[in-house]
Design a protein around this motif. Structure first.
Motif, PDB file in Angstrom:
ATOM      1  N   ALA A 160      63.315-103.992  63.339  1.00 15.21           N
ATOM      2  CA  ALA A 160      63.465-105.278  64.022  1.00 15.21           C
ATOM      3  C   ALA A 160      63.714-105.070  65.516  1.00 15.21           C
ATOM      4  CB  ALA A 160      64.604-106.074  63.397  1.00 15.21           C
ATOM      5  N   ASP A 161      64.562-104.106  65.856  1.00 16.67           N
ATOM      6  CA  ASP A 161      64.824-103.801  67.272  1.00 16.67           C
ATOM      7  C   ASP A 161      63.557-103.321  67.971  1.00 16.67           C
ATOM      8  OD1 ASP A 161      67.476-104.501  66.958  1.00 16.67           O
ATOM      9  OD2 ASP A 161      68.183-102.431  66.739  1.00 16.67           O
ATOM     10  N   ALA A 162      62.808-102.436  67.314  1.00 16.04           N
ATOM     11  CA  ALA A 162      61.576-101.913  67.909  1.00 16.04           C
ATOM     12  C   ALA A 162      60.545-103.029  68.096  1.00 16.04           C
ATOM     13  CB  ALA A 162      61.001-100.798  67.032  1.00 16.04           C
ATOM     14  N   ALA A 163      60.471-103.960  67.151  1.00 21.71           N
ATOM     15  CA  ALA A 163      59.532-105.080  67.272  1.00 21.71           C
ATOM     16  C   ALA A 163      59.901-105.949  68.480  1.00 21.71           C
ATOM     17  CB  ALA A 163      59.525-105.908  65.992  1.00 21.71           C
ATOM     18  N   CYS A 164      61.181-106.175  68.691  1.00 21.08           N
ATOM     19  CA  CYS A 164      61.610-106.954  69.864  1.00 21.08           C
ATOM     20  C   CYS A 164      61.273-106.222  71.157  1.00 21.08           C
ATOM     21  CB  CYS A 164      63.109-107.231  69.787  1.00 21.08           C
ATOM     22  SG  CYS A 164      63.560-108.406  68.493  1.00 21.08           S
ATOM     23  N   GLU A 165      61.488-104.919  71.184  1.00 19.26           N
ATOM     24  CA  GLU A 165      61.170-104.130  72.378  1.00 19.26           C
ATOM     25  C   GLU A 165      59.667-104.141  72.647  1.00 19.26           C
ATOM     26  OE1 GLU A 165      62.880-100.251  71.823  1.00 19.26           O
ATOM     27  OE2 GLU A 165      64.903-101.076  71.646  1.00 19.26           O
ATOM     28  N   LEU A 166      58.862-104.057  71.587  1.00 17.73           N
ATOM     29  CA  LEU A 166      57.408-104.114  71.744  1.00 17.73           C
ATOM     30  C   LEU A 166      56.993-105.469  72.308  1.00 17.73           C
ATOM     31  CD1 LEU A 166      54.560-102.970  71.364  1.00 17.73           C
ATOM     32  CD2 LEU A 166      54.652-103.798  69.006  1.00 17.73           C
ATOM     33  N   HIS A 167      57.564-106.520  71.792  1.00 21.57           N
ATOM     34  CA  HIS A 167      57.251-107.859  72.290  1.00 21.57           C
ATOM     35  C   HIS A 167      57.574-107.973  73.779  1.00 21.57           C
ATOM     36  CE1 HIS A 167      58.142-112.101  73.223  1.00 21.57           C
ATOM     37  NE2 HIS A 167      57.078-112.324  72.448  1.00 21.57           N
ATOM     38  N   ASP A 168      58.707-107.452  74.182  1.00 21.12           N
ATOM     39  CA  ASP A 168      59.105-107.503  75.593  1.00 21.12           C
ATOM     40  C   ASP A 168      58.166-106.689  76.477  1.00 21.12           C
ATOM     41  OD1 ASP A 168      61.212-109.110  74.849  1.00 21.12           O
ATOM     42  OD2 ASP A 168      62.701-107.505  74.914  1.00 21.12           O
ATOM     43  N   ALA A 169      57.733-105.530  76.002  1.00 20.21           N
ATOM     44  CA  ALA A 169      56.894-104.632  76.803  1.00 20.21           C
ATOM     45  C   ALA A 169      55.439-105.087  76.859  1.00 20.21           C
ATOM     46  CB  ALA A 169      56.964-103.215  76.243  1.00 20.21           C
ATOM     47  N   ALA A 170      54.959-105.747  75.819  1.00 17.72           N
ATOM     48  CA  ALA A 170      53.533-106.079  75.722  1.00 17.72           C
ATOM     49  C   ALA A 170      53.341-107.582  75.630  1.00 17.72           C
ATOM     50  CB  ALA A 170      52.926-105.386  74.508  1.00 17.72           C
ATOM     51  N   SER A 171      53.798-108.290  76.637  1.00 17.64           N
ATOM     52  CA  SER A 171      53.742-109.746  76.579  1.00 17.64           C
ATOM     53  C   SER A 171      52.425-110.332  77.080  1.00 17.64           C
ATOM     54  CB  SER A 171      54.911-110.336  77.369  1.00 17.64           C
ATOM     55  OG  SER A 171      54.855-109.880  78.710  1.00 17.64           O
ATOM     56  N   THR A 172      51.518-109.496  77.597  1.00 19.38           N
ATOM     57  CA  THR A 172      50.227-109.993  78.080  1.00 19.38           C
ATOM     58  C   THR A 172      49.091-109.221  77.406  1.00 19.38           C
ATOM     59  OG1 THR A 172      50.145-108.428  79.925  1.00 19.38           O
ATOM     60  CG2 THR A 172      51.222-110.547  80.341  1.00 19.38           C
ATOM     61  N   PRO A 173      47.900-109.839  77.292  1.00 15.14           N
ATOM     62  CA  PRO A 173      46.775-109.134  76.671  1.00 15.14           C
ATOM     63  C   PRO A 173      46.422-107.825  77.385  1.00 15.14           C
ATOM     64  CG  PRO A 173      46.280-111.469  76.859  1.00 15.14           C
ATOM     65  CD  PRO A 173      47.563-111.231  77.606  1.00 15.14           C
TER      66      PRO A 173
END
Length: 133
Positions: free
Chosen positions: A20-33
């Motif tokens: 869950a933490d890694a998914a949140c970090e991924l979302h933060d890092a990759a917010s644009t196409p």
């Protein structure tokens, strides 16, 4: 409906929290196409497929939901031109639809790609040395 257990198997709760933490970090890092590469998208889809397989074992209702998610991920792979996944998206048309869905084991472990930004070093219990003495 059978309720979920209140106690997880050893390591499951910790790994689910880390996921869950890694998914949140991924979302933060990759917010644009433009943040994504084909390899990064393939890795993310594969991690979702593997997570769906793990969740399918949690409960019979979860198995049905994860089957639908697996099918959607297979369609996403096709639309994005990614190679097919290692895990089947669902039962073959010849199979009886009423059979329970059982998770399939991973065929190969994923190669480690480095320690990553969240690496915090090894934890050695007090009174022990790195050599184990």
């Amino acid at each position: 409906m059978k309720p979920l257990s209140t106690v997880a198997a050893p390591g499951v709760a910790e790994r689910a929290e880390a996921l869950a933490d890694a998914a949140c970090e991924l979302h933060d890092a990759a917010s644009t196409p433009g943040s994504w590469s084909a390899a990064a998208v393939e890795d993310a889809v594969e991690s979702m497929e593997t997570t769906a397989l793990a969740l399918a074992a949690a409960h019979p209702d979860a198995a049905a939901a994860m089957l639908a998610i697996g099918q959607q991920l297979a369609q996403l792979r096709e639309r994005l031109g990614l190679p097919p996944g290692e895990h089947p998206a669902g039962p073959d048309e010849d199979e009886h639809q009423e059979q329970p869905v059982a998770p399939t084991p991973l065929r190969r472990p994923r190669p480690r790609r480095g320690l990553g930004p969240g690496y915090q070093g090894l934890r050695i219990p007090p009174g022990r040395t790195a050599a184990g003495r």
